[in-house]
Design a protein around this motif. Structure first.
Motif, mmCIF file in Angstrom:
data_model
loop_
_atom_site.group_PDB
_atom_site.id
_atom_site.type_symbol
_atom_site.label_atom_id
_atom_site.label_comp_id
_atom_site.label_asym_id
_atom_site.label_seq_id
_atom_site.Cartn_x
_atom_site.Cartn_y
_atom_site.Cartn_z
ATOM 1 N N ASP A 5 0.821 -1.217 0.000
ATOM 2 C CA ASP A 5 0.000 0.000 0.000
ATOM 3 C C ASP A 5 0.851 1.260 0.000
ATOM 4 O O ASP A 5 0.445 2.309 0.491
ATOM 5 C CB ASP A 5 -0.957 0.015 1.194
ATOM 6 C CG ASP A 5 -0.238 -0.107 2.542
ATOM 7 O OD1 ASP A 5 1.001 -0.283 2.543
ATOM 8 O OD2 ASP A 5 -0.912 -0.029 3.581
ATOM 9 N N GLY A 6 2.049 1.174 -0.555
ATOM 10 C CA GLY A 6 2.926 2.332 -0.643
ATOM 11 C C GLY A 6 4.167 2.139 0.197
ATOM 12 O O GLY A 6 4.535 1.024 0.563
ATOM 13 N N LEU A 7 4.817 3.247 0.530
ATOM 14 C CA LEU A 7 6.021 3.194 1.346
ATOM 15 C C LEU A 7 5.646 3.161 2.823
ATOM 16 O O LEU A 7 4.632 3.702 3.243
ATOM 17 C CB LEU A 7 6.914 4.407 1.073
ATOM 18 C CG LEU A 7 7.398 4.578 -0.372
ATOM 19 C CD1 LEU A 7 8.220 5.855 -0.501
ATOM 20 C CD2 LEU A 7 8.232 3.372 -0.798
ATOM 21 N N LEU A 8 6.523 2.545 3.600
ATOM 22 C CA LEU A 8 6.335 2.433 5.040
ATOM 23 C C LEU A 8 7.379 3.319 5.717
ATOM 24 O O LEU A 8 8.575 3.169 5.476
ATOM 25 C CB LEU A 8 6.520 0.985 5.479
ATOM 26 C CG LEU A 8 6.149 0.613 6.905
ATOM 27 C CD1 LEU A 8 4.638 0.637 7.064
ATOM 28 C CD2 LEU A 8 6.691 -0.775 7.225
ATOM 29 N N ALA A 9 6.917 4.253 6.544
ATOM 30 C CA ALA A 9 7.831 5.141 7.262
ATOM 31 C C ALA A 9 7.819 4.776 8.740
ATOM 32 O O ALA A 9 6.771 4.810 9.380
ATOM 33 C CB ALA A 9 7.409 6.598 7.081
ATOM 34 N N ARG A 10 8.980 4.424 9.267
ATOM 35 C CA ARG A 10 9.053 4.022 10.665
ATOM 36 C C ARG A 10 9.481 5.197 11.536
ATOM 37 O O ARG A 10 10.425 5.916 11.202
ATOM 38 C CB ARG A 10 10.020 2.853 10.831
ATOM 39 C CG ARG A 10 10.050 2.270 12.231
ATOM 40 C CD ARG A 10 10.784 0.948 12.261
ATOM 41 N NE ARG A 10 10.026 -0.090 11.573
ATOM 42 C CZ ARG A 10 10.577 -1.087 10.879
ATOM 43 N NH1 ARG A 10 11.879 -1.160 10.760
ATOM 44 N NH2 ARG A 10 9.826 -1.991 10.312
ATOM 45 N N PHE A 33 0.246 12.698 4.576
ATOM 46 C CA PHE A 33 1.298 12.164 3.706
ATOM 47 C C PHE A 33 1.260 10.642 3.575
ATOM 48 O O PHE A 33 2.065 10.062 2.848
ATOM 49 C CB PHE A 33 2.668 12.605 4.231
ATOM 50 C CG PHE A 33 2.801 14.096 4.365
ATOM 51 C CD1 PHE A 33 2.641 14.919 3.268
ATOM 52 C CD2 PHE A 33 3.058 14.668 5.597
ATOM 53 C CE1 PHE A 33 2.767 16.305 3.388
ATOM 54 C CE2 PHE A 33 3.183 16.039 5.737
ATOM 55 C CZ PHE A 33 3.034 16.865 4.622
ATOM 56 N N GLY A 34 0.348 9.973 4.291
ATOM 57 C CA GLY A 34 0.166 8.535 4.168
ATOM 58 C C GLY A 34 -1.290 8.227 3.892
ATOM 59 O O GLY A 34 -2.038 9.077 3.401
ATOM 60 N N THR A 52 4.137 7.983 -0.149
ATOM 61 C CA THR A 52 4.525 7.910 -1.562
ATOM 62 C C THR A 52 5.861 8.615 -1.780
ATOM 63 O O THR A 52 6.356 9.343 -0.917
ATOM 64 C CB THR A 52 3.462 8.561 -2.459
ATOM 65 O OG1 THR A 52 3.467 9.979 -2.241
ATOM 66 C CG2 THR A 52 2.077 7.997 -2.173
ATOM 67 N N GLU A 53 6.429 8.409 -2.947
ATOM 68 C CA GLU A 53 7.665 9.109 -3.284
ATOM 69 C C GLU A 53 7.455 10.625 -3.265
ATOM 70 O O GLU A 53 8.363 11.393 -2.937
ATOM 71 C CB GLU A 53 8.160 8.667 -4.670
ATOM 72 C CG GLU A 53 8.680 7.239 -4.718
ATOM 73 C CD GLU A 53 9.985 7.063 -3.966
ATOM 74 O OE1 GLU A 53 10.603 8.088 -3.578
ATOM 75 O OE2 GLU A 53 10.392 5.912 -3.733
ATOM 76 N N ALA A 54 6.235 11.056 -3.605
ATOM 77 C CA ALA A 54 5.942 12.493 -3.638
ATOM 78 C C ALA A 54 5.775 13.089 -2.247
ATOM 79 O O ALA A 54 5.946 14.299 -2.068
ATOM 80 C CB ALA A 54 4.680 12.738 -4.463
ATOM 81 N N GLU A 58 8.316 15.507 2.632
ATOM 82 C CA GLU A 58 7.531 16.394 3.495
ATOM 83 C C GLU A 58 7.211 15.720 4.824
ATOM 84 O O GLU A 58 7.204 16.377 5.878
ATOM 85 C CB GLU A 58 6.244 16.803 2.786
ATOM 86 C CG GLU A 58 6.467 17.715 1.582
ATOM 87 C CD GLU A 58 5.167 18.007 0.864
ATOM 88 O OE1 GLU A 58 4.623 19.120 1.048
ATOM 89 O OE2 GLU A 58 4.707 17.116 0.119
ATOM 90 N N LEU A 59 6.951 14.419 4.798
ATOM 91 C CA LEU A 59 6.689 13.695 6.040
ATOM 92 C C LEU A 59 7.933 13.715 6.920
ATOM 93 O O LEU A 59 7.840 13.973 8.132
ATOM 94 C CB LEU A 59 6.272 12.260 5.746
ATOM 95 C CG LEU A 59 6.125 11.346 6.972
ATOM 96 C CD1 LEU A 59 5.055 11.882 7.919
ATOM 97 C CD2 LEU A 59 5.805 9.919 6.545
#
Length: 427
Positions: A5-10, A33-34, A52-54, A58-59
């Motif tokens: 479901d996209g990128l995962l930011a920890r 941003f998610g 996302t890459e976009a 910003e996140l």
């Protein structure tokens, strides 16, 4: 990292604690941003899903303004210690756990080449079951601490020392581990672990530390070791503890906002993340905590007997590209039939694939997603060979029988009635 479901930011909150304002910032980042969903991990970290890459830059900038940005860029651990969520507030602790954890964190940041998953557990209570970790620093039977390392059979106790001397010794241990080139302490050979013990023994302050008998302890880490208060409300002298578990480690940004509001309402000192994949709020004894807890019951587990507390589950399909089964939905269906087994202390794991991200270790019943079916592993982990592959409906039918005949008998390959399963090996 990329997922289904996209990128995962920890997000790695320092010492596993957030202020209410930081929690609101994480929630806003997840919404803006998610995709508005968050994971709570067994290491007391947060994961924002659907980045996302976009939106990733910003996140990262938003989190950095709240003091939650990454602290190293060399691939090493962003946070290297794990403590009880009540560290510093538990009257049973015999040394200052937060102070020791902060010292170890600072030392670990200066060690180049430290593997990204390196984990040091710091526990200040005596005779407490400990979770899996590379290094364990815990209270001994007297007034000091034991420094131990993981093995493939349990742990090896290396040294006892006063708490105030533990941080530099752990730093030397981690530096030697980084030089070994191994990914986890349990991957070290017996000779390499003996070398670590000799190294620490040769550098300890004279008369203040003692080597311990170099024997393996197979009782630690313990399967299912609790490392946080049970869900619900309990009181202690001058303190109330609210513990909220996120069902299967998942919550929404709106739910996190509600936790921040609850923490502010009862004057909690912080929002403490728990290895039980939830939040712990410590409030003054006079705070009106009970209605606050009840107000969160629709989004969180707030009762210790809830069977969902006994079941781990990963994201699964479609959120994870490696998963072939909807693990979160299936885990909820398993939980509806698992109450009696949970009351007996049994545990389960619904994993979307053999990697076992939610729980790499064994449980009484492990379901491993394989081509839309579940491989059944009794008293084992997701990496073990399943005895049989079953669709979820057959799993649920057998679970109904397990309450009377037991898990092993209910899930034996020859116990099939009319189900579309694949037998993989004899029981």
């Amino acid at each position: 990292m990329p997922t289904g479901d996209g990128l995962l930011a920890r997000v790695h909150p320092p010492l596993g604690m957030l202020t209410p304002d930081q929690a609101r910032t994480v929630a806003e980042g997840a919404r803006q941003f998610g995709n508005g969903h968050l994971d709570l991990t067994a290491r007391a970290n947060l994961q924002i899903r659907g980045v996302t890459e976009a939106t990733r830059t910003e996140l990262a900038e938003l989190l950095a303004t709240a003091g939650l940005g990454d602290v190293r860029a060399d691939g090493g651990p962003q946070r290297s210690t794990l403590t009880s969520p009540l560290a510093g507030r538990d009257a049973g602790e015999v040394f200052d756990v937060p102070a020791l954890a902060r010292a170890i964190e600072a030392a670990a940041l200066a060690i180049p080449g430290l593997p990204a998953k390196t984990l040091v557990v710091v526990e200040g209570r005596r005779a407490v079951a400990l979770p899996d970790a590379d290094c364990l620093v815990f209270a001994d039977d007297r007034d000091g601490v034991v420094i131990a390392v993981a093995t493939d059979r349990g742990r090896r106790d290396l040294l006892t020392c006063p708490a105030q001397e533990a941080a530099p010794l752990v730093a030397r241990l981690l530096a030697a581990f980084a030089r070994s080139g191994r990914r986890r302490m349990r991957d070290l050979s017996d000779d390499e672990r003996a070398g670590l013990a000799d190294m620490l023994g040769g550098t300890r302050a004279a008369g203040s530390c003692q080597s311990v008998r170099a024997t393996e302890r197979g009782d630690a880490p313990l399967r299912g070791a609790p490392f946080g208060p049970a869900a619900g409300l309990r009181t202690a002298p001058d303190l109330q503890i609210l513990a909220l578990d996120a069902p299967f480690g998942r919550c929404t940004a709106d739910a996190l906002d509600r936790v921040a509001a609850a923490a502010a309402a009862i004057g909690a000192d912080a929002i403490r993340l728990s290895p039980t994949r939830g939040f712990v709020l410590a409030a003054a004894a006079g705070a009106r905590a009970e209605p606050v807890l009840a107000g969160l019951a629709d989004a969180f587990i707030v009762a210790p007997e809830d069977p969902r507390r006994s079941i781990d589950a990963c994201t699964g399909a479609p959120g994870c590209a490696s998963g072939s089964t909807p693990t979160l939905a299936d885990a909820a269906r398993v939980a509806a039939l698992f109450g009696k087994l949970a009351a007996q202390g049994r545990t389960a794991h619904v994993s979307g694939c053999a990697k076992g991200c939610a729980r790499p270790g064994p449980t009484d019943l492990t379901l491993v997603g394989r081509g839309g079916l579940y491989g059944i592993v009794i008293d084992g982990g997701p990496g073990d060979e399943p005895a049989i592959d079953l669709p979820i409906e057959a799993v649920l039918e057998r679970l109904g029988r397990a309450k009377t005949v037991g898990l092993a008998a209910a899930f034996a390959p020859e116990a099939a009635r009319t189900e579309s399963g694949r037998t993989r090996r004899p029981a």
